[in-house]
Write a protein that holds these residues in place. Structure first.
Motif, PDB file in Angstrom:
ATOM      1  N   SER A 111      -7.207   8.389  -6.935  1.00  0.00           N
ATOM      2  CA  SER A 111      -5.777   8.314  -6.641  1.00  0.00           C
ATOM      3  C   SER A 111      -5.219   6.902  -6.746  1.00  0.00           C
ATOM      4  O   SER A 111      -4.023   6.719  -6.965  1.00  0.00           O
ATOM      5  CB  SER A 111      -5.503   8.873  -5.242  1.00  0.00           C
ATOM      6  N   LEU A 112      -6.061   5.886  -6.594  1.00  0.00           N
ATOM      7  CA  LEU A 112      -5.597   4.508  -6.726  1.00  0.00           C
ATOM      8  C   LEU A 112      -5.417   4.113  -8.186  1.00  0.00           C
ATOM      9  O   LEU A 112      -4.818   3.092  -8.485  1.00  0.00           O
ATOM     10  CB  LEU A 112      -6.561   3.550  -6.020  1.00  0.00           C
ATOM     11  N   VAL A 113      -5.938   4.906  -9.095  1.00  0.00           N
ATOM     12  CA  VAL A 113      -5.621   4.790 -10.516  1.00  0.00           C
ATOM     13  C   VAL A 113      -4.411   5.668 -10.831  1.00  0.00           C
ATOM     14  O   VAL A 113      -3.466   5.242 -11.495  1.00  0.00           O
ATOM     15  CB  VAL A 113      -6.824   5.191 -11.393  1.00  0.00           C
ATOM     16  N   ASN A 114      -4.438   6.876 -10.296  1.00  0.00           N
ATOM     17  CA  ASN A 114      -3.358   7.835 -10.551  1.00  0.00           C
ATOM     18  C   ASN A 114      -2.004   7.323 -10.080  1.00  0.00           C
ATOM     19  O   ASN A 114      -0.983   7.565 -10.723  1.00  0.00           O
ATOM     20  CB  ASN A 114      -3.689   9.167  -9.871  1.00  0.00           C
ATOM     21  N   GLY A 115      -1.984   6.615  -8.931  1.00  0.00           N
ATOM     22  CA  GLY A 115      -0.728   6.062  -8.431  1.00  0.00           C
ATOM     23  C   GLY A 115      -0.117   6.832  -7.275  1.00  0.00           C
ATOM     24  O   GLY A 115       1.109   6.871  -7.141  1.00  0.00           O
ATOM     25  N   VAL A 116      -0.941   7.418  -6.415  1.00  0.00           N
ATOM     26  CA  VAL A 116      -0.433   8.111  -5.234  1.00  0.00           C
ATOM     27  C   VAL A 116       0.343   7.130  -4.358  1.00  0.00           C
ATOM     28  O   VAL A 116      -0.078   6.003  -4.151  1.00  0.00           O
ATOM     29  CB  VAL A 116      -1.594   8.751  -4.453  1.00  0.00           C
ATOM     30  N   ARG A 117       1.497   7.556  -3.879  1.00  0.00           N
ATOM     31  CA  ARG A 117       2.439   6.779  -3.061  1.00  0.00           C
ATOM     32  C   ARG A 117       3.245   5.766  -3.876  1.00  0.00           C
ATOM     33  O   ARG A 117       4.017   4.992  -3.316  1.00  0.00           O
ATOM     34  CB  ARG A 117       1.731   6.062  -1.915  1.00  0.00           C
ATOM     35  N   ASP A 118       3.085   5.768  -5.178  1.00  0.00           N
ATOM     36  CA  ASP A 118       3.837   4.862  -6.040  1.00  0.00           C
ATOM     37  C   ASP A 118       5.178   5.512  -6.391  1.00  0.00           C
ATOM     38  O   ASP A 118       5.206   6.556  -7.044  1.00  0.00           O
ATOM     39  CB  ASP A 118       3.036   4.583  -7.317  1.00  0.00           C
ATOM     40  N   ARG A 124       0.253  -0.633   4.685  1.00  0.00           N
ATOM     41  CA  ARG A 124       0.935  -0.189   5.906  1.00  0.00           C
ATOM     42  C   ARG A 124       2.171   0.631   5.568  1.00  0.00           C
ATOM     43  O   ARG A 124       2.510   1.584   6.284  1.00  0.00           O
ATOM     44  CB  ARG A 124       1.300  -1.383   6.780  1.00  0.00           C
ATOM     45  N   ARG A 125       2.856   0.255   4.503  1.00  0.00           N
ATOM     46  CA  ARG A 125       4.019   1.040   4.086  1.00  0.00           C
ATOM     47  C   ARG A 125       3.600   2.342   3.401  1.00  0.00           C
ATOM     48  O   ARG A 125       4.411   3.264   3.288  1.00  0.00           O
ATOM     49  CB  ARG A 125       4.904   0.218   3.145  1.00  0.00           C
ATOM     50  N   GLY A 126       2.340   2.392   2.947  1.00  0.00           N
ATOM     51  CA  GLY A 126       1.803   3.618   2.380  1.00  0.00           C
ATOM     52  C   GLY A 126       1.142   4.439   3.469  1.00  0.00           C
ATOM     53  O   GLY A 126       1.730   4.677   4.522  1.00  0.00           O
ATOM     54  N   ASP A 127      -0.112   4.831   3.237  1.00  0.00           N
ATOM     55  CA  ASP A 127      -0.799   5.646   4.242  1.00  0.00           C
ATOM     56  C   ASP A 127      -2.114   5.026   4.709  1.00  0.00           C
ATOM     57  O   ASP A 127      -2.930   5.693   5.339  1.00  0.00           O
ATOM     58  CB  ASP A 127      -1.049   7.057   3.700  1.00  0.00           C
ATOM     59  N   GLY A 128      -2.295   3.747   4.413  1.00  0.00           N
ATOM     60  CA  GLY A 128      -3.521   3.067   4.823  1.00  0.00           C
ATOM     61  C   GLY A 128      -4.605   3.057   3.763  1.00  0.00           C
ATOM     62  O   GLY A 128      -5.483   2.188   3.768  1.00  0.00           O
TER      63      GLY A 128
END
Length: 214
Positions: A16-23, A183-187
């Motif tokens: 997900s850090l490649v996919n862009g979750v929370r982006d 912190r603005r995301g989900d940790g």
């Protein structure tokens, strides 16, 4: 604008850090690299974001080569980029004060050898090390300690295959911009500013510049 120069096909594999979750821009760091290649380097590069949320190195090992070969054509040079590890280090089971990893360090190391060893034979390969999760609770601190260990294993594996490795764990653990973005995301996933930060670190990395010819 001057006509763009056709560039590489770049396959970005990971979680997900490649996919862009929370982006909020819905593209993660691969999209940002592609945009800069077009805007700044005038390269019409094809970026494939092949990140799958919650995937461990176990899942990645089974699929990456098939997906890469579908996208490789003789007319265009290919670069394979990998970033994984956070899901391997995440908690699989909670037994009171003790938790287990989703993928053990030994298995994660073996998967990394399989993935990177095969990839480096197929096409020029770049490896982006795992980013830290939020530096906060006991649970997240434990994940970061596991990630530190995996990061050392991955870096050594990369050296063994002569694959450029961007070590991001210590940087993102200490980087206040990244931690605020978490912190603005989900940790675990940052907001858009965190993806901006990772893309900037990759863009300025010598391994990236050499591979892409900047």
């Amino acid at each position: 604008m001057a006509e763009g120069v056709t560039g590489h096909r770049i396959c970005c594999f990971g979680d997900s850090l490649v996919n862009g979750v929370r982006d909020s821009e819905k593209g993660g760091w691969p999209m940002r690299l592609g945009r800069r290649l077009l805007d700044e380097a005038k390269r019409e590069t094809t970026i494939y974001n092949l990140g799958i949320r919650a995937e461990t190195s176990e899942g990645l090992k089974t699929r990456w080569k098939f997906e890469a070969e579908l996208r490789m054509v003789a007319e265009f040079p290919t670069i394979l980029m990998f970033s994984f590890g956070v899901n391997d280090a995440n908690h699989a089971e909670d037994r009171g004060e003790e938790t287990t990893m989703r993928v053990s360090p030994a298995k994660s190391a073996a998967n990394a050898v399989d993935i990177i060893g095969e990839a480096s034979k197929l096409a020029p390969t770049l490896w982006i090390g795992p980013q830290a999760v939020i530096d906060g609770s006991k649970s997240s601190r434990e994940i970061n300690e596991r990630l530190e260990g995996l990061n050392q294993i991955y870096a050594e594996t990369a050296r063994g295959f002569d694959v450029p490795y961007l070590d991001l764990h210590a940087t993102t653990l200490a980087d206040q911009d990244w931690q605020r973005a978490l912190r603005r995301g989900d940790g675990y996933h940052p907001d858009r500013a965190g993806y901006d930060r990772v893309a900037e670190l990759i863009w300025n990395w010598d391994g990236w510049k050499r591979a892409i010819g900047l």
